[in-house]
Design an enzyme around this catalytic site. Structure first.
Site, short mmCIF file in Angstrom:
data_model
loop_
_atom_site.label_atom_id
_atom_site.label_comp_id
_atom_site.label_asym_id
_atom_site.label_seq_id
_atom_site.Cartn_x
_atom_site.Cartn_y
_atom_site.Cartn_z
N GLU A 151 -10.80 6.71 1.75
CA GLU A 151 -11.25 8.31 1.61
C GLU A 151 -9.74 8.97 1.15
OE1 GLU A 151 -12.02 6.31 3.89
OE2 GLU A 151 -13.34 7.17 5.56
N CYS A 155 -7.09 3.61 2.32
CA CYS A 155 -8.12 3.42 3.01
C CYS A 155 -8.97 4.73 1.81
CB CYS A 155 -8.67 4.10 4.10
SG CYS A 155 -7.89 3.46 5.47
N CYS A 167 -7.15 8.84 8.32
CA CYS A 167 -8.18 9.56 7.68
C CYS A 167 -8.47 11.02 8.07
CB CYS A 167 -9.07 8.99 7.04
SG CYS A 167 -8.52 7.73 5.97
N ASN A 194 -11.06 1.27 -1.50
CA ASN A 194 -10.02 1.10 -0.07
C ASN A 194 -9.22 -0.10 -1.59
OD1 ASN A 194 -11.96 -0.80 0.44
ND2 ASN A 194 -10.67 -1.28 2.29
N ILE A 195 -7.14 0.00 -0.86
CA ILE A 195 -6.38 -0.44 -1.93
C ILE A 195 -5.71 -0.97 -0.72
CG2 ILE A 195 -5.29 -0.77 -3.64
CD1 ILE A 195 -6.47 2.19 -4.39
N GLU A 196 -5.85 -2.57 -0.56
CA GLU A 196 -5.13 -3.50 0.13
C GLU A 196 -3.58 -3.98 -0.41
OE1 GLU A 196 -7.73 -6.19 2.15
OE2 GLU A 196 -8.76 -4.41 3.15
N CYS A 231 -11.29 5.68 9.54
CA CYS A 231 -10.52 5.61 10.51
C CYS A 231 -9.65 7.22 11.00
CB CYS A 231 -9.36 4.77 10.76
SG CYS A 231 -7.30 5.85 9.66
N1 THU Z 1 -10.72 1.33 5.43
C1 THU Z 1 -11.72 2.42 4.64
O1 THU Z 1 -11.23 1.97 3.32
N2 THU Z 1 -11.65 3.38 5.29
C2 THU Z 1 -12.36 3.65 6.81
O2 THU Z 1 -13.39 4.53 6.64
C3 THU Z 1 -12.54 2.46 7.60
C4 THU Z 1 -11.48 1.34 7.07
C5 THU Z 1 -10.58 0.01 4.89
C6 THU Z 1 -9.13 -0.28 5.58
C7 THU Z 1 -8.85 -1.80 5.19
O3 THU Z 1 -8.94 -1.88 4.43
C8 THU Z 1 -10.50 -1.98 5.65
O4 THU Z 1 -10.74 -1.53 5.44
C9 THU Z 1 -10.88 -2.86 7.04
O5 THU Z 1 -10.10 -2.26 7.69
#
Ligand code: THU
Length: 133
Positions: A56, A54, A95, A43-45, A92
């Site tokens: 995935e 996310c 995804c 994940n890259i915020e 999520c």
């Molecule tokens: N996130 C994912 O990368 N994959 C998931 O299956 C659930 C959520 C990330 C999004 C965000 O960066 C962090 O988790 C918190 O929600």
């Protein structure tokens, strides 16, 4: 072809690259394609929050953008940054819809893990019943 346990190991490696200064929740994914290649994602915020990607989707977009479009399974691990995984991290809804775009719901497998020895496998159709496609 990688085993589920190997795929989980690769997801754990991918998680090390997560960029999560806002949630402090790091996720790793490893996507296995039909040729046996493994595509890593984390994940890259973003400071504006909504551009966050996310793990995935990172893996899928890397694969598709490089010409891989036939997929077998994805392993996903996630938890508090810098700590060992202690709970399941399920994809999520957004995804799941992206998975649905590229994968057969009746055969594509989603492998969740708390460790390489503690895994649960689901078919995409179980995680996204009556998905739109
Ligand atoms: N996130 C994912 O990368 N994959 C998931 O299956 C659930 C959520 C990330 C999004 C965000 O960066 C962090 O988790 C918190 O929600």
């Amino acid at each position: 072809m990688a085993s589920d346990a190997q795929l989980v190991q690769e997801a754990l490696r991918a998680r090390d690259h997560a960029y999560v200064p806002y949630s402090r929740f790091s996720v790793g994914a490893a996507l296995l394609d039909a040729q046996g290649a493994i595509w890593h994602g984390c994940n890259i915020e973003n400071a504006a929050y909504t551009p966050t990607n996310c793990a995935e989707r990172t893996a899928f977009f890397k694969a598709v953008s490089e010409g891989s479009t036939d997929f077998v399974a994805i392993a996903v691990v996630g938890g508090a940054e810098g700590r060992p995984i202690s709970d399941w991290c399920a994809p999520c809804g957004v995804c799941r819809q992206v998975l649905r775009e590229f994968c057969d719901p009746g055969s594509f497998r989603v492998v969740l893990a708390r460790s390489p020895q503690d895994m649960r496998g689901y078919l995409l159709k179980e995680l996204l019943p009556m998905g739109f496609g």
